[in-house]
Design a protein around this motif. Structure first.
Motif, short mmCIF file in Angstrom:
data_model
loop_
_atom_site.label_atom_id
_atom_site.label_comp_id
_atom_site.label_asym_id
_atom_site.label_seq_id
_atom_site.Cartn_x
_atom_site.Cartn_y
_atom_site.Cartn_z
N TYR A 35 0.86 -1.09 -0.02
CA TYR A 35 0.10 -0.04 -0.07
C TYR A 35 0.82 1.26 -0.04
O TYR A 35 1.89 1.17 0.53
N GLN A 37 0.74 5.10 1.17
CA GLN A 37 -0.15 6.12 1.92
C GLN A 37 0.66 7.49 2.00
O GLN A 37 1.72 7.70 2.75
N GLN A 41 -3.73 10.77 4.05
CA GLN A 41 -4.66 9.92 3.29
C GLN A 41 -4.64 8.51 3.88
O GLN A 41 -3.75 8.14 4.72
N PRO A 43 -4.52 4.49 3.40
CA PRO A 43 -3.60 3.67 2.41
C PRO A 43 -4.21 3.47 1.03
O PRO A 43 -5.49 2.96 1.10
N LEU A 88 4.33 6.97 2.55
CA LEU A 88 4.58 5.84 3.60
C LEU A 88 4.19 4.73 2.87
O LEU A 88 3.19 4.35 2.39
N LEU A 90 3.54 0.67 2.68
CA LEU A 90 3.31 -0.25 3.75
C LEU A 90 3.07 -1.51 3.23
O LEU A 90 2.52 -1.55 2.06
N GLU A 106 5.40 -1.54 9.92
CA GLU A 106 5.75 -0.13 10.41
C GLU A 106 5.75 0.73 9.15
O GLU A 106 5.70 1.88 9.16
N ARG A 109 9.23 4.99 5.04
CA ARG A 109 8.84 6.40 4.52
C ARG A 109 9.92 6.86 3.46
O ARG A 109 11.12 6.81 3.73
#
Lengths: 113, 110
Positions: A35, A37, A41, A43, A88, A90, A106, A109
């Motif tokens: 994902y 993100q 916003q 994900p 980010l 994920l 976690e 980034r």
């Protein structure tokens, strides 16, 4: 029992470069989803890997590609980075015929300058 | 995939019960409803999942009316640490293609 682990946690790239993000799923899980993100916003689904194949894909360009290895770990590759790719990233794992519960790492980034 | 609609934000105080409602008018017969919680700079964490009526676990309750066009996540006696974004997702149970919306930003005040 280790959960989902992602690496690196933070990285900075410049426009046009390529990046590889890595994910190790939770023990016993065989499916990995990625994902993106953006700040503020929810994900956004990129794609999902199962049995080393991309099974489903969200609305992302071909610059986003991935791979799943025999040990179920996965990589996300992004080519020709754009400023808008800053986010980010994920990784989530689950078991194939599962309950729908995703276990997230976690995140990594990524900042594109 | 069924689209979900949630309030953008909610405020509450410590010790109160918080109810977050999610609308999903075009939910399909095989769809389940799942809620996730996300703290800043962390991945989302599964809270609860249900198909119909009521589901309760140690963290929350999920109420789903008979028509299943909406659902309500209930958090009993919230604390400051419950300040987070809460996402409602609707999808097929054995399909990992979970699509997140914008979520509800819950702020718990002292």
């Amino acid at each position: 029992d280790a959960g989902v682990t992602q690496s690196p946690t933070h990285l900075i790239k410049t426009r046009g470069q390529q990046v590889t993000l890595r994910c190790s799923p939770k023990s016993g899980h065989d499916t990995v989803s990625w994902y993106q993100q953006a700040l503020g916003q929810g994900p956004q689904f990129i794609f999902q890997y199962y049995e080393e194949e991309e099974r489903q894909r969200g609305n992302f360009p071909d610059r986003f590609s991935g791979h799943q290895f025999p040990n179920y770990s996965s990589e996300l590759n992004v080519n020709a980075l754009l400023l808008g790719d800053s986010a980010l990233y994920l990784c989530a794992s689950s078991w194939g015929a599962n309950t729908g519960e995703l276990f997230f790492g976690e995140g990594s980034r990524l900042t594109v300058l | 995939l069924a689209k979900t609609t949630q309030p953008i934000s909610m405020d509450s105080y410590e010790g109160q019960e918080v109810n977050i409602t999610c609308s999903h008018n075009n939910i399909a017969t095989n769809d389940y409803i799942t809620w996730y919680q996300q703290f800043p700079s962390q991945g989302p964490r599964f809270i609860i999942q249900g198909y119909k009526t009521k589901v309760t676990n140690e963290v929350a309750s999920l109420f789903i009316p008979a028509d299943r066009k909406s659902s309500t996540l209930s958090l009993p006696r919230v604390s400051l640490s419950d300040t987070a974004v809460y996402y409602c997702l609707v999808g097929v149970r054995n399909n990992n293609d979970m699509r997140f919306g914008a979520g509800t930003r819950l702020t718990v005040k002292p």
